[in-house]
Enzyme design. Sequence first.
Site, short mmCIF file in Angstrom:
data_model
loop_
_atom_site.label_atom_id
_atom_site.label_comp_id
_atom_site.label_asym_id
_atom_site.label_seq_id
_atom_site.Cartn_x
_atom_site.Cartn_y
_atom_site.Cartn_z
CD GLU A 27 4.24 0.30 7.06
OE1 GLU A 27 4.99 0.61 7.75
OE2 GLU A 27 3.78 1.43 6.03
CG ASP A 51 -0.38 0.11 2.55
OD1 ASP A 51 0.79 -0.68 2.79
OD2 ASP A 51 -0.78 0.93 3.38
#
Length: 415
Positions: free
Chosen positions: A180, A85
């Site tokens: 994350e 991400d």
Amino acid sequence: MFHEYNYTVADRFLNYVKIDTQSDPDSTSYPSTARQKDLSRLLVEELLEMGVSDAHLDEYGYVYATIPATTDKTVPVICFCSHVDTSPDCSGKDVKPIVHRNFNGENIVLPDDPLQVIRPEEHPYLKNKIGEDIITASGTTLLGADDKAGIAVIMDMANFLITHPELKHGAIRILFTPDEEIGRGVDKADIKKLGADFGYTLDAGELGVFEDETFSADSVTITIHGISAHPGYAKNKMVNAMRVAAMVINSLPKDSFSPETTEEREGFVHPVRLSGNVETAIIEFIIRDFHTTKIAQYERYLKEKLQEALTYYKGATAEFLVKEQYRNMKEVLDQFPPVTAYAQEAIERSGISVIASSARGGTDGSRLSFMGLPCPNLFTGEMAFHGKHEYVSIQDMQKSVETIVRLAMIWEERS
Ligand SMILES: [Zn+2]
């Protein structure tokens, strides 16, 4: 060993950053955004094509894969990990990466918004990168080097090991995580299934950086209850929760203790959100320090300040809720000295000086370390992340590939 090798890391990276994988802190699904799986699916396909036959994506958006051992020795299983991400702070849609070949040291003007200029004066690391090939975004989005540089490095490491079966290494696990950037990177990670003994995240910046230490972190939520009354007839009745909240925040030191007044090894107490009305006010804090014992001291201090405010504003009450967020990974890593020693040796064998540093934040590794997978953080070259000025050097990414290949081999040598 690497002279003849045609690195694939840059081509992979240029491809991965075009896929929008922004995570979303307001979502309650896993992964927080379905688009993250677009990249994860591609990674699985590429791994399968390489011959990494157990590569797969699970329902929560995690990619697991194994590069089988090429040795008869019993070697600890090592995992390399990075996150798919990108930060919710800056758009990651329609990223147009630009390669600035043979960087000449001058300002880089980003073409889609000429007001966006990457200046070596503001990014002194760039002054060491003259002659290298720098990748930037085009001015309207972030680049996504955090952490697609890490992803591309791990993928090229896999490609290198698969195409060099003569090199000896133990089983290598690969883990790609979602979310994350919103602090949920390992929430649904299955450490048992992963079955690794030690791990390394690829999510640090400058060439040679090795992070074996992160903050320890708690959050504190203070909920203050006041007493509301008609403002025209409130004398000696009303207790305004917002005033109590203001007194608590104002009682904190102005010249220390905060993110804006601390650096290096100093911790802080940081109000991140304030909301309220007369009846109820809520202050959310994050508490950070490298020493976990100090976190408790900060919380006692904050509680005292709250108590003083409640004593002053009689009739107000409050709740003080502490939540553990993550812990300094060094507490775990100190029990496994080879994890650090071999990583530093791998960096040196790649012809780079080790820059041992401490992250003033957390990584997936800080939580993984406490979940049973000791997991420091290695450089990838990603720089100025979470913004439009993000950049990465192709040569740094290649050195990162070399470093983790050598690291895998050191674990085999020493076993
Ligand atoms: Zn990252």
